[in-house]
Design an enzyme around this catalytic site. Structure first.
Site, mmCIF file in Angstrom:
data_model
loop_
_atom_site.group_PDB
_atom_site.id
_atom_site.type_symbol
_atom_site.label_atom_id
_atom_site.label_comp_id
_atom_site.label_asym_id
_atom_site.label_seq_id
_atom_site.Cartn_x
_atom_site.Cartn_y
_atom_site.Cartn_z
ATOM 1 N N ARG A 211 0.853 -1.200 0.000
ATOM 2 C CA ARG A 211 0.000 0.000 0.000
ATOM 3 C C ARG A 211 0.883 1.243 0.000
ATOM 4 O O ARG A 211 0.595 2.235 -0.668
ATOM 5 C CB ARG A 211 -0.915 0.011 1.241
ATOM 6 C CG ARG A 211 -2.111 -0.929 1.125
ATOM 7 C CD ARG A 211 -3.078 -0.741 2.286
ATOM 8 N NE ARG A 211 -2.568 -1.295 3.529
ATOM 9 C CZ ARG A 211 -2.840 -2.518 3.982
ATOM 10 N NH1 ARG A 211 -3.640 -3.315 3.310
ATOM 11 N NH2 ARG A 211 -2.334 -2.946 5.126
ATOM 12 N N PHE A 227 -11.299 -5.215 -5.347
ATOM 13 C CA PHE A 227 -11.215 -5.993 -4.110
ATOM 14 C C PHE A 227 -10.690 -5.061 -3.008
ATOM 15 O O PHE A 227 -9.646 -5.300 -2.407
ATOM 16 C CB PHE A 227 -10.301 -7.217 -4.267
ATOM 17 C CG PHE A 227 -10.628 -8.094 -5.448
ATOM 18 C CD1 PHE A 227 -11.632 -9.043 -5.359
ATOM 19 C CD2 PHE A 227 -9.952 -7.948 -6.659
ATOM 20 C CE1 PHE A 227 -11.935 -9.866 -6.442
ATOM 21 C CE2 PHE A 227 -10.248 -8.754 -7.747
ATOM 22 C CZ PHE A 227 -11.241 -9.721 -7.648
ATOM 23 N N ASN A 278 -19.475 -7.577 -7.956
ATOM 24 C CA ASN A 278 -18.512 -8.608 -8.281
ATOM 25 C C ASN A 278 -17.477 -8.027 -9.247
ATOM 26 O O ASN A 278 -17.837 -7.557 -10.324
ATOM 27 C CB ASN A 278 -19.272 -9.778 -8.924
ATOM 28 C CG ASN A 278 -18.371 -10.948 -9.225
ATOM 29 O OD1 ASN A 278 -17.154 -10.806 -9.373
ATOM 30 N ND2 ASN A 278 -18.971 -12.113 -9.327
ATOM 31 N N CYS A 339 -2.782 -14.125 -3.196
ATOM 32 C CA CYS A 339 -2.448 -14.563 -1.838
ATOM 33 C C CYS A 339 -2.683 -16.057 -1.679
ATOM 34 O O CYS A 339 -2.762 -16.565 -0.573
ATOM 35 C CB CYS A 339 -3.236 -13.765 -0.805
ATOM 36 S SG CYS A 339 -5.007 -13.978 -0.947
HETATM 37 N N1 SAH Z 1 -6.728 -4.801 -0.726
HETATM 38 C C1 SAH Z 1 -7.402 -4.960 0.538
HETATM 39 C C2 SAH Z 1 -7.631 -6.410 0.899
HETATM 40 C C3 SAH Z 1 -8.460 -7.196 -0.101
HETATM 41 S S1 SAH Z 1 -9.049 -8.700 0.510
HETATM 42 C C4 SAH Z 1 -6.628 -4.199 1.602
HETATM 43 O O1 SAH Z 1 -5.531 -3.680 1.310
HETATM 44 O O2 SAH Z 1 -7.109 -4.100 2.726
HETATM 45 C C5 SAH Z 1 -10.115 -9.270 -0.715
HETATM 46 C C6 SAH Z 1 -11.457 -8.582 -0.784
HETATM 47 O O3 SAH Z 1 -12.125 -9.081 -1.943
HETATM 48 C C7 SAH Z 1 -12.418 -8.818 0.365
HETATM 49 O O4 SAH Z 1 -12.799 -7.592 0.888
HETATM 50 C C8 SAH Z 1 -13.639 -9.523 -0.257
HETATM 51 O O5 SAH Z 1 -14.868 -9.036 0.272
HETATM 52 C C9 SAH Z 1 -13.523 -9.122 -1.692
HETATM 53 N N2 SAH Z 1 -14.094 -10.007 -2.719
HETATM 54 C C10 SAH Z 1 -13.990 -11.352 -2.805
HETATM 55 N N3 SAH Z 1 -14.493 -11.791 -3.981
HETATM 56 C C11 SAH Z 1 -14.923 -10.693 -4.661
HETATM 57 C C12 SAH Z 1 -15.524 -10.489 -5.925
HETATM 58 N N4 SAH Z 1 -15.751 -11.511 -6.756
HETATM 59 N N5 SAH Z 1 -15.812 -9.230 -6.288
HETATM 60 C C13 SAH Z 1 -15.571 -8.192 -5.456
HETATM 61 N N6 SAH Z 1 -14.981 -8.330 -4.256
HETATM 62 C C14 SAH Z 1 -14.670 -9.560 -3.861
#
Ligand code: SAH
Length: 395
Positions: A211, A227, A278, A339
């Site tokens: 980040r 995400f 999504n 991950c």
């Molecule tokens: N980048 C973030 C962490 C991401 S974790 C950080 O720095 O804090 C992954 C995220 O993807 C979760 O919040 C989960 O809710 C979301 N997620 C999972 N599948 C998804 C999808 N198909 N579309 C959108 N979001 C999704």
């Protein structure tokens, strides 16, 4: 101590200091040790290989506490392991760039099955294996001794506990209950963390450095934070001068917190968009609408849960990377992550390059990224490197 003997030629990985012994390698157990009880591990010819925690329900039948002849695992031993892990994080306290970091990273820190994260004045723990569970009381006491805090909270509500025959468990383990939201600071950005209901122990601490890294590329950018969870990368980007950010996540509570975190950082609030949806669909829609961005962050959840699902997972990673690359303006930057521990850095590289080929774009890797240093990887435990990323320039 109970003896556990391995089959001939199955001592190789223990001799290589790998902490897991699978059930298929175990020839004989003297008696019936309880879950989490310490066993002495012997090679087929009776040589002592070390001591580990026995887990009768798990395919990972033993997690090694120590290698070699000295094998006493007691309260002092557990305290020493916790103490050395916490001590190794002293530089985080000294540097003061963040007040949220991992104190104990399970196998890599010599305490298999224990995650302990510090969020401000609280510690949040996850016990994911029978051995750590067996020593819970001593572990909590050691954490409090080496890292004084207002309270220790348990978030052992993860599926992997089922493999160990352990039920989910959450709640206060010591001291005060944490507030609904704990505010943390990370390289100048402020985030609210919900340690009771949030993902993992509340925040993706493993992405801290990444980040911070993308800030250098964010100035003047339109950012897509796919995400997004509670805003992480996108908020770091606006703090560093991004013009706009579009956060996309499936989770409504995560987006609510992303909004709160945006307000907390008081920058560009009006230019932040929060889309619940999504990513696979939203990115297609953006492509069809002809939208474009200067910085795209793709930080999906673990797509590959087992070796059997790796092919399908690879298709998922390729799909979002293809869309992400297509949405980038020439010269734009892609920060893409996986991950999934099962997805090796080589395979991930291949998947992203396949996406670049299909997109018909020139892509350079400008930096390889991985989990932050408070999430160390045991040198003899490659499974410990699970988070990898590529920072790419897309032409
Ligand atoms: N980048 C973030 C962490 C991401 S974790 C950080 O720095 O804090 C992954 C995220 O993807 C979760 O919040 C989960 O809710 C979301 N997620 C999972 N599948 C998804 C999808 N198909 N579309 C959108 N979001 C999704």
């Amino acid at each position: 101590m109970t003896d556990l003997t391995l089959y001939p030629n199955r001592d190789y990985s223990v001799l290589r200091r790998h902490p897991w012994i699978f059930s298929g390698a175990v020839a004989k157990v003297d008696g019936a040790p309880a879950p989490g009880e310490t066993v002495r591990v012997l090679s087929s010819d009776g040589a002592v290989l070390g001591a580990g925690a026995y887990s009768p329900a798990s395919q990972i039948r033993v997690r090694m506490w120590s290698f070699g002849a000295e094998a006493a695992v007691d309260e002092a031993f557990v305290q020493d392991r916790v103490g050395r892990a916490v001590g190794a994080r002293a530089l985080f306290l000294a540097e003061g760039a963040t007040n949220a970091f991992r104190l104990v990273n399970a196998e890599a820190d010599g305490v298999p099955g224990l995650i302990a994260d510090k969020y401000g004045d609280w510690i949040v723990c996850q016990f994911t294996a029978a051995g750590a569970e067996r020593w819970k009381r001593e572990i909590v006491a050691a954490l409090r001794r080496f890292m004084p805090c207002r309270g220790v909270y348990e978030r052992s509500d993860v599926d992997v506990r089922e493999h160990e025959g352990l039920p989910p468990a959450t709640g206060v383990l010591a001291g005060e209950a944490p507030p609904e939201r704990i505010e943390i600071v990370e390289h100048g950005c402020r985030y609210m963390v919900d340690v009771r209901e949030g993902h993992k122990t509340g925040f993706y601490l493993d992405q801290r450095d990444n980040r911070n890294q993308i800030k250098r590329y964010a100035n003047g950018c339109d950012v897509l934070n796919a995400f997004s969870y509670t805003g992480g990368f996108g908020i770091a980007a606006v703090a560093a001068g991004a013009t706009s950010v579009t956060h996309v996540d499936l989770s409504a509570p995560a987006l609510e917190l992303a909004k709160a975190n945006t307000a907390l950082n008081t920058c560009h609030v009006e230019e932040s968009q929060f889309l619940q949806g999504n990513v696979f669909e939203v990115l297609r829609k953006f492509r069809d609408e002809g939208r474009s961005f200067d910085l795209v962050v793709l930080d999906p959840p673990k797509f590959a849960e087992s070796k059997g699902s790796l092919m399908k997972a690879s298709r998922g990673y390729k799909d979002i990377n293809l869309l992400g690359i297509k949405l980038l303006r020439p010269g734009g930057v892609l920060a893409t992550f996986s991950c999934s521990g099962l997805m090796t850095p080589e395979l991930f590289h291949k998947v992203v390059s396949d996406a670049a080929v299909d997109a018909g774009r020139d892509v350079q890797v400008v930096m390889r990224l991985q989990q932050a240093e408070d999430h160390p990887e045991g040198l003899c435990f490659p499974e410990g490197l699970y988070l990898k990323g590529l920072l790419c320039r897309v032409w």
